[in-house]
Design a protein around this motif. Sequence first.
Motif, PDB file in Angstrom:
ATOM      1  N   THR A 230       0.818  -1.216   0.000  1.00  0.00           N
ATOM      2  CA  THR A 230       0.000   0.000   0.000  1.00  0.00           C
ATOM      3  C   THR A 230       0.853   1.268   0.000  1.00  0.00           C
ATOM      4  O   THR A 230       0.550   2.226  -0.699  1.00  0.00           O
ATOM      5  CB  THR A 230      -0.918  -0.006   1.239  1.00  0.00           C
ATOM      6  N   TRP A 234       0.687   4.350  -2.685  1.00  0.00           N
ATOM      7  CA  TRP A 234       0.448   5.756  -2.318  1.00  0.00           C
ATOM      8  C   TRP A 234       1.602   6.638  -2.790  1.00  0.00           C
ATOM      9  O   TRP A 234       1.398   7.752  -3.255  1.00  0.00           O
ATOM     10  CB  TRP A 234       0.253   5.877  -0.800  1.00  0.00           C
ATOM     11  N   ILE A 247      -8.646   9.130  -4.399  1.00  0.00           N
ATOM     12  CA  ILE A 247      -8.504   7.848  -3.709  1.00  0.00           C
ATOM     13  C   ILE A 247      -9.854   7.132  -3.794  1.00  0.00           C
ATOM     14  O   ILE A 247     -10.895   7.704  -3.470  1.00  0.00           O
ATOM     15  CB  ILE A 247      -7.997   8.001  -2.256  1.00  0.00           C
ATOM     16  N   GLY A 279      -5.343   8.450   3.527  1.00  0.00           N
ATOM     17  CA  GLY A 279      -4.783   8.174   2.210  1.00  0.00           C
ATOM     18  C   GLY A 279      -4.842   9.400   1.318  1.00  0.00           C
ATOM     19  O   GLY A 279      -3.896   9.695   0.581  1.00  0.00           O
ATOM     20  N   ASN A 378      -7.929   1.347  -3.214  1.00  0.00           N
ATOM     21  CA  ASN A 378      -7.606   0.490  -2.076  1.00  0.00           C
ATOM     22  C   ASN A 378      -8.829  -0.283  -1.608  1.00  0.00           C
ATOM     23  O   ASN A 378      -9.954   0.183  -1.714  1.00  0.00           O
ATOM     24  CB  ASN A 378      -7.068   1.313  -0.896  1.00  0.00           C
ATOM     25  N   LEU A 383      -7.711   0.077   3.975  1.00  0.00           N
ATOM     26  CA  LEU A 383      -7.831   1.449   4.480  1.00  0.00           C
ATOM     27  C   LEU A 383      -8.047   1.452   5.990  1.00  0.00           C
ATOM     28  O   LEU A 383      -7.524   2.313   6.700  1.00  0.00           O
ATOM     29  CB  LEU A 383      -8.966   2.170   3.742  1.00  0.00           C
TER      30      LEU A 383
END
Lengths: 605, 181
Positions: A230, A234, A247, A279, A378, A383
């Motif tokens: 992840t 990002w 996002i 995020g 995601n 998350l």
Amino acid sequence: MSENLQSEIKAICQGSGNDRTKMMDIVRAVQEKFGQVSSEAMDIIAKFVNCHRVEVEGIVSFYTFLSKNPKGKVIIRLCNDVVDKMAGVGAVADAFKKELSIDFGQTTTDGKITLEYTPCIGMCDQAPAALINDEVITYLSTDKVKEIVADIKKHYDPSKLKHRLGDGNNADELVHSCVHNGLRKKGPVIFADYKSKAGLKNALAVSPVEIINVVKAARLRGRGGAGFPTGMKWQFTRAAVGEKKFILCNADEGEPGTFKDRVILTERADMLFEGMAIGGYAIGAQAGILYLRGEYAYLIKLLEKILKDRRYKNLLGKDILGKKGFNFDITIQMGAGAYICGEETALISSCEGLRGDPKTRPPFPVQKGYLGYPTAVNNVETLCCATRILEMGAAWFAETGSKGSPGTKLLSVSGDCKQPGVYELPFGIKVKDLLKEVGAEDAQAVLVGGPSGQIIGPNDYNRTICYDDLATGGAVIVFGSERDMVEIATEYMEFFVEENCGYCTPCRVGNVLLKKHLDKILAGKGEPQDLDALQELGESIKTTSRCGLGQTSPNPVLTTLKNFRQSYEKKVKKSPDGMQPTFDIRKALADAEKIANRQSVMFTK
Amino acid sequence: MSKPKIATTSLAGCFGCHMSLLDIDERILKLIELVDFDKSPIDDIKEFTGRCAIGLIEGGCANEDNVHVLQEFRKHCDILVAVGDCAIMGDIPAMRNNIPLKECLEEAYLNGPSIHNPEKVMPNDKELPLCLDRVYPCHEVVKIDYSLPGCPPGADTIWQALVALLNNKPLELPYELIKYD
């Protein structure tokens, strides 16, 4: 009528700003209002949003919940997933047919009730289950069907259906559902108590790059099943050049047997939205979209309310928690019944108001995603993990789980086990320990990761659930000794035949051919070379398909061929004379004999 | 030792694959040294005279006679080769497969734009084989051992395949022989 249609659709289109990219909302609203998106309606929509009619028709024909032909005011969608079939959906289906005097795919003569089948609706632990419009009804039985139909016929309003209420937020007046969370085991990451804003506060105290570093240090990997790091995702999105960034949260859990996001969305939505905000801050996005599968529409009022509360508390909106210049908000995009939309590029297509076709990669979504802007997609659970990592720290998170797969994993277990439900367990758990936990030690087979995962037998029960061994998005389906594994593989192939998007040939045609071979074997007409054909065809589909669907769809066949070869071998036998047992000359000649009004001389009975 | 025998037939095909076989030109003399022809349009032998090593099938099955002949081939031949796209997947004859048989026959004999049939008679002599409901590729009727794609497969392709089969050697088909664009 036509003028009425015109003005109503005009209002709907205006409500969405006549925006082509809001097509999903527009067609969903038209469908809800008129019970169909008629040919005339398509013309009107195309006119107002200024697009070609075929674009509207393409969407309507793509999604299961949309239809060109009129449907009943009440649509009963009975889930006929493998697990529901194991739980006796057949008798329930017969009861519906009897009570309504119609077959599946039909509407009652008064045009009020439509009866359909639908693939997994995320209620495998409470099977058999059905969707009645947006309402979910679980634990169906023939008696219950009688009651439901009688009740529905009184008011034709599914929201007035009488049922008991589920636990937790399912009993909230905004949800008012009979669904049970089925949360069997709480773990430290997702289902331990959570104080709203703890993670976000820590996040906003540091720079976006530092957040990415924390997530990287925690070695968080995508919980949807693919396991992409992840932090790296990002970082790429942050580094990509774009005027805006987005996002997206993938809450389209359509993999049969997966229902863990259902529980998060019901009980931990706050934590999820917080993860999206974290995020968003990390990648530099101002907007987030939660893509919610159409089957979970019963949760939308609750989710909207939580979003509203968060805006009120300044956890969303302008200058969040006093952080100057950090503006971020979340909208919810409803899906309309398409498994493929769980694939991230198809999900983006759907958010853009297009058919849910996967896109060609590269460019990857992190470079060019939603509307061409850098986008991080995601999973719901990922998350939530991010939120907890920001609250508790990377080191704390990495303590749990295995080396390559830190943290916990939500597993949604169903099928032939004593305690189906959702388990939050540390990564690295052995299959045999999991089976002990769920009460299924004598299982003949376990499907890890849903039909696109692997079907394993007792020889593999010492293997572990983690990214480096048996990866899973959460689905674990248990099959008892009485199940026929060839039949199970065939059922799953039927699912993929139905749900592939039709874009590339290997997947569109190949899966049908796999299914044909399996049907032949199940009909007792299979030959040993059919097994070789299955193997060869399955491998070709995997290698040559365009997206993840076709790259994994032959797995139920390939893994059962490997792990349950004897089940197949028992069913095939060599043809003694080289003739094809599936060829039926009588059937092939029936038409001609009728037209010519004489019997064949060459092939007498 | 006697020479191995081969048999050939054209089912629902256009004889193009047989023409392609004749395109091996002077190599046919070499072929005759290697094999004897049994049932085949090439020598006009109508019935099998014995066991054959290889059967070459052109065309799919459109009528009951095609099925009968194909089944006879399976009974008499050690190896069956589907030669050309009609045998492998039905191809042009199979274009009728999405149209009901009755409509096809009516279009062909009663309603087609160039039809003159004032008495509206549909051919129905009992000598005429009955049509199947659709055109079947050969592998759906009997077990097929090898397939040679092409419309038609070139003479060199057929030659290479035959020589490989007769000498029990692996088949080598260079790209040029199996590219069709």
